[in-house]
Scaffold this active site. Sequence first.
Site, mmCIF file in Angstrom:
data_model
loop_
_atom_site.group_PDB
_atom_site.id
_atom_site.type_symbol
_atom_site.label_atom_id
_atom_site.label_comp_id
_atom_site.label_asym_id
_atom_site.label_seq_id
_atom_site.Cartn_x
_atom_site.Cartn_y
_atom_site.Cartn_z
ATOM 1 N N HIS A 1 -8.531 -5.717 -0.727
ATOM 2 C CA HIS A 1 -8.473 -4.822 -1.884
ATOM 3 C C HIS A 1 -7.918 -5.552 -3.095
ATOM 4 O O HIS A 1 -7.070 -6.418 -2.988
ATOM 5 C CB HIS A 1 -7.643 -3.567 -1.583
ATOM 6 C CG HIS A 1 -6.291 -3.853 -1.009
ATOM 7 N ND1 HIS A 1 -6.112 -4.156 0.318
ATOM 8 C CD2 HIS A 1 -5.068 -3.883 -1.580
ATOM 9 C CE1 HIS A 1 -4.832 -4.355 0.548
ATOM 10 N NE2 HIS A 1 -4.169 -4.207 -0.591
ATOM 11 N N HIS B 1 -5.908 -4.929 -6.490
ATOM 12 C CA HIS B 1 -5.091 -4.014 -7.297
ATOM 13 C C HIS B 1 -5.486 -4.197 -8.766
ATOM 14 O O HIS B 1 -5.561 -5.326 -9.261
ATOM 15 C CB HIS B 1 -3.608 -4.351 -7.159
ATOM 16 C CG HIS B 1 -3.033 -4.158 -5.782
ATOM 17 N ND1 HIS B 1 -2.312 -3.046 -5.424
ATOM 18 C CD2 HIS B 1 -3.072 -4.942 -4.679
ATOM 19 C CE1 HIS B 1 -1.918 -3.159 -4.152
ATOM 20 N NE2 HIS B 1 -2.365 -4.306 -3.682
HETATM 21 P P1 5GP Z 1 -1.116 -4.333 -0.131
HETATM 22 O O1 5GP Z 1 0.372 -4.434 -0.041
HETATM 23 O O2 5GP Z 1 -1.771 -4.368 1.217
HETATM 24 O O3 5GP Z 1 -1.714 -5.291 -1.122
HETATM 25 O O4 5GP Z 1 -1.392 -2.921 -0.796
HETATM 26 C C1 5GP Z 1 -1.687 -1.762 -0.086
HETATM 27 C C2 5GP Z 1 -1.632 -0.633 -1.076
HETATM 28 O O5 5GP Z 1 -2.227 0.501 -0.474
HETATM 29 C C3 5GP Z 1 -0.217 -0.235 -1.510
HETATM 30 O O6 5GP Z 1 -0.090 -0.382 -2.920
HETATM 31 C C4 5GP Z 1 -0.106 1.223 -1.061
HETATM 32 O O7 5GP Z 1 0.600 2.020 -1.984
HETATM 33 C C5 5GP Z 1 -1.549 1.649 -0.916
HETATM 34 N N1 5GP Z 1 -1.780 2.670 0.088
HETATM 35 C C6 5GP Z 1 -1.288 2.682 1.355
HETATM 36 N N2 5GP Z 1 -1.716 3.772 2.008
HETATM 37 C C7 5GP Z 1 -2.509 4.463 1.138
HETATM 38 C C8 5GP Z 1 -3.248 5.684 1.242
HETATM 39 O O8 5GP Z 1 -3.280 6.361 2.273
HETATM 40 N N3 5GP Z 1 -3.937 6.082 0.141
HETATM 41 C C9 5GP Z 1 -3.925 5.365 -1.028
HETATM 42 N N4 5GP Z 1 -4.629 5.851 -2.044
HETATM 43 N N5 5GP Z 1 -3.246 4.196 -1.149
HETATM 44 C C10 5GP Z 1 -2.542 3.763 -0.088
#
Ligand code: 5GP
Length: 107
Positions: free
Chosen positions: A99, A101
């Site tokens: 993903h 951001h």
């Molecule tokens: P990472 O740390 O893997 O780059 O980011 C994962 C992101 O996914 C985090 O910013 C977190 O807030 C978001 N996230 C986790 N669970 C959910 C969810 O159930 N729905 C949404 N919309 N975002 C989520």
Amino acid sequence: MSDCLFCKIIAGDIPSQKVYEDDNMLAFKDIRPSAPVHILLIPKKHIASLQDLSADDADLMGKLMLAVPKIAADNGLSNGFKTQINTGVGGGQEVFHLHIHIMGRPA
Ligand code: 5GP
Ligand code: ZN
């Protein structure tokens, strides 16, 4: 992938606030925003992380990158934005479905 959170969001099994969708990708609002606008852009294909890309994904990843500024502008970030891709445990990745951001403050 049946146990992947973001695949469940793509399937509609877990609700999300979608801001963009096409055949290849989905963009939705981060549930814990760290900026006034915080969107996650994901490929519909399950790819765990940047470390799991193959040459076959080049076209798909190009499409994602081209969509980033359009999605940003559609959400008020035409003045600029930040992007972040956390990769692997060492990169702070929590959800293992690739993903991007997209974060910023509307001008
Ligand atoms: P990472 O740390 O893997 O780059 O980011 C994962 C992101 O996914 C985090 O910013 C977190 O807030 C978001 N996230 C986790 N669970 C959910 C969810 O159930 N729905 C949404 N919309 N975002 C989520
Ligand atoms: Zn997935």
